[in-house]
Design an enzyme around this catalytic site. Structure first.
Site, PDB file in Angstrom:
ATOM      1  N   CYS A   7       0.650  -1.405   0.006  1.00  7.78           N
ATOM      2  CA  CYS A   7       0.152  -0.294  -0.101  1.00  7.78           C
ATOM      3  C   CYS A   7       1.045   1.060   0.153  1.00  7.78           C
ATOM      4  CB  CYS A   7      -1.197   0.199   1.738  1.00  7.78           C
ATOM      5  SG  CYS A   7      -0.157  -0.059   3.183  1.00  7.78           S
ATOM      6  N   ASP A  29      -8.117   5.550  -0.995  1.00  3.66           N
ATOM      7  CA  ASP A  29      -7.582   4.827  -0.731  1.00  3.66           C
ATOM      8  C   ASP A  29      -6.893   3.326  -1.363  1.00  3.66           C
ATOM      9  OD1 ASP A  29      -7.097   2.008   1.117  1.00  3.66           O
ATOM     10  OD2 ASP A  29      -8.923   2.829   2.416  1.00  3.66           O
ATOM     11  N   HIS A  84      -6.441   0.292  -0.808  1.00  8.06           N
ATOM     12  CA  HIS A  84      -6.424  -1.150  -0.293  1.00  8.06           C
ATOM     13  C   HIS A  84      -8.086  -2.190  -1.112  1.00  8.06           C
ATOM     14  CE1 HIS A  84      -4.481   0.761   2.655  1.00  8.06           C
ATOM     15  NE2 HIS A  84      -3.708  -0.513   3.259  1.00  8.06           N
TER      16      HIS A  84
END
Length: 448
Positions: free
Chosen positions: A121, A333, A335
């Site tokens: 990430c 984000d 993820h």
């Protein structure tokens, strides 16, 4: 107030913030039908699904924004009471490149991994920060991705002009709409930038290349990367790229930007113009937790147009911060694990590289370890960057600034001058003040 409070009309932007529950179920059903015969693919898919659930990327929760407070996105302020401002924010946010976990790409060197789910990430947030800088560097000011571009063809079906001699001779006459004429070269550059981040060994800023460059720092695929290491990897990647001869990356040392070093990277003899520069400042804003006294400074930096975002996150969870509203950070984000896209195909789909769903989190949850980025396109812009950023950080945190500017070169370790140079006031470190101890806190993000 929900930021998608727009009339229920046939507006292609209406569904940009949130997917319905049925849409999410449809995505899950589609994913469950793929690769069932291959145990490796099934395992990868399960890991991806776990990441999506674990990190709350359900694509159906609505993010609430206040109409009474301005919404800041990378140097621009948006008044959500105004419909035009609201729409501009939505399109500007959707124009940012969104680089996420991917699965199904060629094996990374030295291992059998074909996904970065669960460990990559910080690499992805670093990619997003660099992508923001590249779009500023290569695209015209104010560029926004046209969500309608994929519907623009050659305009062969436009009505033929009665006065057109080609039409009268029964030849197919091609008329390009004004939007198509303007969009085509920009869209080509947009796709080129996206392709540079492809999950393929030949992509200059793809996951394979970044992992390769991280090996000099003792990192390998599957390891945890910190924001500081990520900054140096980006610097090496841009330096090695043949596609960006007019761009350099400078990484601050010990929270100090040495301007002579920056100028040395950017200066070129006449008649050549200065190179553009991305300045990355790795820092730690506290010990185990964020020092609240730095929050106001982070806000002010995100209000500057030269700021291109922050590689940061919350504990065990790296995020790309791009703005804020009140005491909530706005972020992208990484993820959500998606299938790898083959960017060598003509007109490859771009939708998975753009996010329609802004997310917020409290400043109080921000991990103190981060890297903030700035962009200057030339000498004048660099001088303005120094003036504006220095004004913010020199008044931050009462006693100790987030970082400082220094004349001279880093290797000389000269005393910082307190006199104005080129209109910028440089501050001297107070030798009696010390940062909070970070010996018990790693610079790396701990993931999964």
């Amino acid at each position: 107030m929900h930021c998608n409070d727009l009339p229920a009309v046939d507006d292609p932007m209406d569904d940009w913030f949130f997917l319905s529950h049925k849409s999410v179920e449809s995505l899950s059903e589609t994913g469950s039908l793929q690769g069932t015969a291959d145990k490796g693919k099934l395992k990868s898919k399960l890991v991806s699904a776990w990441n999506s659930v674990k990190y709350g990327w359900t694509l159906k929760q609505k993010t609430k924004f206040s109409k009474s407070s301005p919404l800041i996105l990378l140097g621009k302020s948006y008044d959500l009471k105004d419909e035009v401002n609201k729409e501009r924010f939505r399109r500007t946010f959707a124009s940012l490149l969104w680089l996420t976990y991917r699965r199904g790409f060629p094996q990374l060197a030295g291992c059998s991994l074909t996904t970065d789910g669960g460990w990559g990430c910080v690499l992805r947030t670093g990619q997003m920060l660099l992508a923001r800088g590249l779009l500023l560097h290569l695209m015209p000011p104010g560029w926004m991705w046209s969500v309608w571009y994929r519907a623009v063809k050659d305009d062969l079906d436009l009505p033929h002009h009665a006065d057109c001699t080609e039409c009268k001779s029964n030849l197919k006459c091609r008329y390009l709409s004004l939007g198509s004429l303007y969009d085509r070269p920009l869209e080509a550059m947009h796709r080129k930038v996206v392709s540079w981040f492809a999950d393929h060994p030949k992509a200059p800023f793809g996951i394979h290349r970044l992992v390769e460059l991280g090996s000099s720092s003792g990192k390998k695929a599957g390891d945890w990367y910190g924001p500081s290491i990520m900054a140096h990897i980006l610097q090496k990647a841009v330096a090695a790229s043949v596609d960006l001869p007019n761009l350099v990356v400078y990484v601050a040392q010990d929270c100090t930007i040495y301007l002579q070093d920056v100028r040395g990277l950017c200066e070129r003899p006449p008649p050549h113009s200065w190179k553009s520069v991305i300045i990355l400042v790795p820092m730690r804003l506290g010990g185990q937790d964020l020092n609240p006294s730095y929050i106001s400074c982070v806000k002010k930096l995100l209000e500057l147009q030269c700021c291109i975002g922050i590689i940061g996150g919350k504990p065990k969870h790296s995020l790309f911060f791009v703005g804020f509203q009140d005491d909530q950070l706005l972020y992208l984000d990484p993820h959500y694990c998606q299938l790898t896209v083959n960017v060598t195909k003509e007109n490859f789909p771009l939708e998975s590289f753009h996010c329609k769903y802004p997310r917020k989190m409290p400043f109080s949850r921000m991990d103190p370890s981060c890297t903030i980025g700035f962009y200057a396109s030339g000498k004048q812009e660099l001088d303005l960057l120094c003036t504006n950023v220095n004004e913010v950080v020199s008044t931050s945190a009462e006693a100790y600034p987030m970082f400082i500017f220094s004349e001279g070169e880093s290797w000389k370790d000269e005393e910082h001058s307190s006199s104005p140079v080129h209109g910028v006031t440089y501050i001297q470190r107070n030798r009696d003040l010390k940062r909070a101890s970070t010996t018990s806190s790693m610079d790396e993000f701990v993931l999964l």
